[in-house]
Enzyme design. Structure first.
Site, PDB file in Angstrom:
ATOM      1  N   ASN A 131       6.824  -1.178   8.250  1.00 36.47           N
ATOM      2  CA  ASN A 131       7.484  -2.391   8.771  1.00 36.47           C
ATOM      3  C   ASN A 131       8.303  -3.458   7.833  1.00 36.47           C
ATOM      4  OD1 ASN A 131       7.502  -4.825  10.265  1.00 36.47           O
ATOM      5  ND2 ASN A 131       5.356  -5.534  10.021  1.00 36.47           N
ATOM      6  N   TRP A 132       9.613  -3.224   8.133  1.00 36.48           N
ATOM      7  CA  TRP A 132      10.585  -3.717   7.467  1.00 36.48           C
ATOM      8  C   TRP A 132      10.511  -5.435   7.837  1.00 36.48           C
ATOM      9  CZ3 TRP A 132      15.697  -1.094   7.406  1.00 36.48           C
ATOM     10  CH2 TRP A 132      15.644   0.375   7.002  1.00 36.48           C
ATOM     11  N   LYS A 133      10.011  -5.866   8.721  1.00 37.56           N
ATOM     12  CA  LYS A 133      10.123  -7.420   9.055  1.00 37.56           C
ATOM     13  C   LYS A 133      11.427  -7.709   9.398  1.00 37.56           C
ATOM     14  CE  LYS A 133       5.456  -7.862   6.812  1.00 37.56           C
ATOM     15  NZ  LYS A 133       4.513  -8.750   6.400  1.00 37.56           N
TER      16      LYS A 133
ATOM     17  N   HIS B 196       1.188  -7.885  15.618  1.00 37.13           N
ATOM     18  CA  HIS B 196       0.983  -8.185  14.253  1.00 37.13           C
ATOM     19  C   HIS B 196       0.515  -9.553  13.996  1.00 37.13           C
ATOM     20  CE1 HIS B 196       2.567  -8.691  10.036  1.00 37.13           C
ATOM     21  NE2 HIS B 196       2.368  -7.074  10.132  1.00 37.13           N
TER      22      HIS B 196
ATOM     23  N   GLU C  43       1.640 -11.880  12.260  1.00 36.56           N
ATOM     24  CA  GLU C  43       2.829 -12.875  12.327  1.00 36.56           C
ATOM     25  C   GLU C  43       3.282 -13.154  13.741  1.00 36.56           C
ATOM     26  OE1 GLU C  43       5.288 -10.634   9.424  1.00 36.56           O
ATOM     27  OE2 GLU C  43       3.850 -10.823   7.922  1.00 36.56           O
TER      28      GLU C  43
ATOM     29  N   GLU D  80      -5.547  -4.585  10.083  1.00 30.84           N
ATOM     30  CA  GLU D  80      -4.662  -5.226   9.059  1.00 30.84           C
ATOM     31  C   GLU D  80      -5.371  -6.799   8.545  1.00 30.84           C
ATOM     32  OE1 GLU D  80      -0.430  -3.984   8.493  1.00 30.84           O
ATOM     33  OE2 GLU D  80      -0.340  -5.667   9.977  1.00 30.84           O
TER      34      GLU D  80
ATOM     35  N   GLY E 212       0.994  -9.236   2.759  1.00 34.53           N
ATOM     36  CA  GLY E 212       2.146 -10.046   1.888  1.00 34.53           C
ATOM     37  C   GLY E 212       1.392 -10.866   0.873  1.00 34.53           C
TER      38      GLY E 212
ATOM     39  N   SER F  97      -1.026  -5.036   1.750  1.00 31.11           N
ATOM     40  CA  SER F  97      -0.616  -5.003   0.516  1.00 31.11           C
ATOM     41  C   SER F  97      -0.887  -3.581  -0.059  1.00 31.11           C
ATOM     42  CB  SER F  97      -1.353  -5.846  -0.550  1.00 31.11           C
ATOM     43  OG  SER F  97      -0.789  -7.341  -0.009  1.00 31.11           O
TER      44      SER F  97
ATOM     45  N   GLY G  45       4.258  -3.215   4.777  1.00 32.19           N
ATOM     46  CA  GLY G  45       5.344  -4.055   4.672  1.00 32.19           C
ATOM     47  C   GLY G  45       6.255  -4.074   3.563  1.00 32.19           C
ATOM     48  N   GLY G  46       5.721  -4.952   2.606  1.00 34.10           N
ATOM     49  CA  GLY G  46       6.610  -5.151   1.554  1.00 34.10           C
ATOM     50  C   GLY G  46       6.984  -3.928   0.895  1.00 34.10           C
TER      51      GLY G  46
HETATM   52  C1  PEP Z   1       2.395  -5.690   7.423  1.00 31.46           C
HETATM   53  O1  PEP Z   1       3.040  -6.744   7.709  1.00 31.46           O
HETATM   54  O2  PEP Z   1       2.331  -5.130   8.322  1.00 31.46           O
HETATM   55  C2  PEP Z   1       1.852  -5.585   6.005  1.00 31.46           C
HETATM   56  C3  PEP Z   1       1.069  -4.525   5.903  1.00 31.46           C
HETATM   57  O3  PEP Z   1       2.591  -6.026   4.867  1.00 31.46           O
HETATM   58  P1  PEP Z   1       2.395  -5.970   3.522  1.00 31.46           P
HETATM   59  O4  PEP Z   1       2.307  -4.634   3.195  1.00 31.46           O
HETATM   60  O5  PEP Z   1       3.655  -6.410   2.960  1.00 31.46           O
HETATM   61  O6  PEP Z   1       0.990  -6.420   3.071  1.00 31.46           O
END
Ligand code: PEP
Length: 260
Positions: free
Chosen positions: A9-11, A98, A100, A170, A176, A216, A237-238
C-alpha cells in the site's frame, strides 16, 4: 499452510518517475523467481496504468490493486472513482476501510459494507481492513471492536460473495509507528477473526479466507509474523516504498512456506 499474500500500500507517495522506477525495480527483482507468494501492488490511482500494463503481461509476478473506490455507481460524484472504472482498467483488488480512510474521510462500517458490495458486483476483490485503536487495546476491548467492524462490514454477505473477500488486521497503533504487534498478538487476533468466520460461514470458509497482518511489518519481523499459523501474509505500507525491503518481505513469505 496456504501460500502467503503480500500487498503493498503506497498510500499518497511517489512522483510519476519514482512510481515507474519502483514498479520496474520490483518487477525485475521478482522476474526469474518462481514465487508461491502472491503479490499485489496498490499505487496511487493516477499511476495505475503504469502497473496494469505490466500486471497484465503473462510473466508478471504481481496483480494491480487500488487503495480506495467510491461506494456509489457512476454519476455526479466529483473527484471519485468507481469500482466499475477500476474493473475496466484491469484492477483486480481494492483496499477498503483502511484506518486512514476511517479517520480522515469518515469511512464507517456501513460505508465499508457498501464499498465491499459494489466491488464484488464488479468482480474486484475487496481487501477489508479492521483493527483497534491504542486506547481500545488498553481498555481490553480490541476483540469486540474488530468483531463489530467485521460483522457490520462483511457478515451481510452471502457465502458465494464472502469467499471472494480478503481481510487485513491492522492494529491502528502499529500503522506507520514502527511499533509492530508481537507475533503472539497478531496470531491471537487472527485466530479470533478466523473463529468468527467459522461461526458464521463454517470451517472450510474460515480456513480458506486470507487474513493479512498490517502495521510496521518489515524485512526484520516478516518471517516471525508470517510463521504464525493464522497469519496469511501482510499488508505493507512504509516498507513497500523501497523495492529491496518489499522484495525481502515477499521472500520472507517464500521462506515460511518452504519451511512448513
Ligand atoms: C498500512 O498503511 O496499511 C500499513 C500497514 O502501514 P505500515 O506498514 O507503514 O505500518
Amino acid at each position: 499452510m496456504k501460500p502467503k499474500l503480500v500487498v503493498g500500500n503506497w498510500k499518497m507517495n511517489k512522483s510519476f518517475d519514482d512510481a515507474q522506477d519502483l514498479i520496474l525495480d520490483i518487477q525485475n527483482a521478482l522476474k526469474d523467481k518462481r514465487l508461491q507468494t502472491e503479490v499485489i501492488l496498490c499505487p496511487p490511482l493516477v499511476y495505475m496504468e503504469l502497473l496494469t500494463d505490466i500486471a497484465e503481461e503473462e510473466d508478471s509476478q504481481f496483480y494491480a490493486g487500488a487503495q480506495n473506490c467510491s461506494e456509489h455507481g457512476a454519476g455526479a460524484y466529483t473527484g471519485e472513482v468507481s469500482a466499475e472504472m477500476l474493473a475496466s482498467m484491469g484492477v483486480e483488488f481494492c483496499i477498503v476501510g483502511h484506518s486512514e480512510r476511517r479517520k480522515y474521510f469518515g469511512e464507517d462500517n456501513t460505508i465499508v459494507a457498501q464499498k465491499v458490495k459494489i466491488l464484488l458486483d464488479n468482480d474486484v476483490v475487496p481487501i477489508v481492513c479492521c483493527g483497534e485503536l491504542l486506547e481500545e487495546r488498553q481498555q481490553g476491548i480490541h476483540a469486540q471492536v474488530v468483531e463489530k467492524q467485521i460483522s457490520e462490514a462483511l457478515f451481510g454477505l452471502k457465502p458465494s460473495d464472502f469467499e471472494r473477500v480478503i481481510i487485513a488486521y491492522e492494529p491502528v497503533w502499529a500503522i506507520g509507528t514502527g511499533e509492530t504487534a508481537t507475533p503472539a498478538q497478531a496470531q491471537e487476533m487472527h485466530a479470533f477473526i478466523r473463529g468468527l468466520i467459522e461461526k458464521k460461514y463454517g470451517t472450510e470458509m474460515a480456513y480458506n479466507t486470507y487474513i493479512l497482518y498490517g502495521g510496521s511489518c518489515n524485512p526484520k519481523n516478516a518471517v516471525d509474523l508470517f510463521m504464525q499459523s493464522d497469519v496469511d501474509g501482510g499488508l505493507i505500507g512504509g516498507a513497500s516504498l523501497k523495492a529491496n525491503d518489499f522484495v525481502a518481505i515477499i521472500e520472507a513469505g517464500e521462506t515460511v512456506i518452504k519451511d512448513n
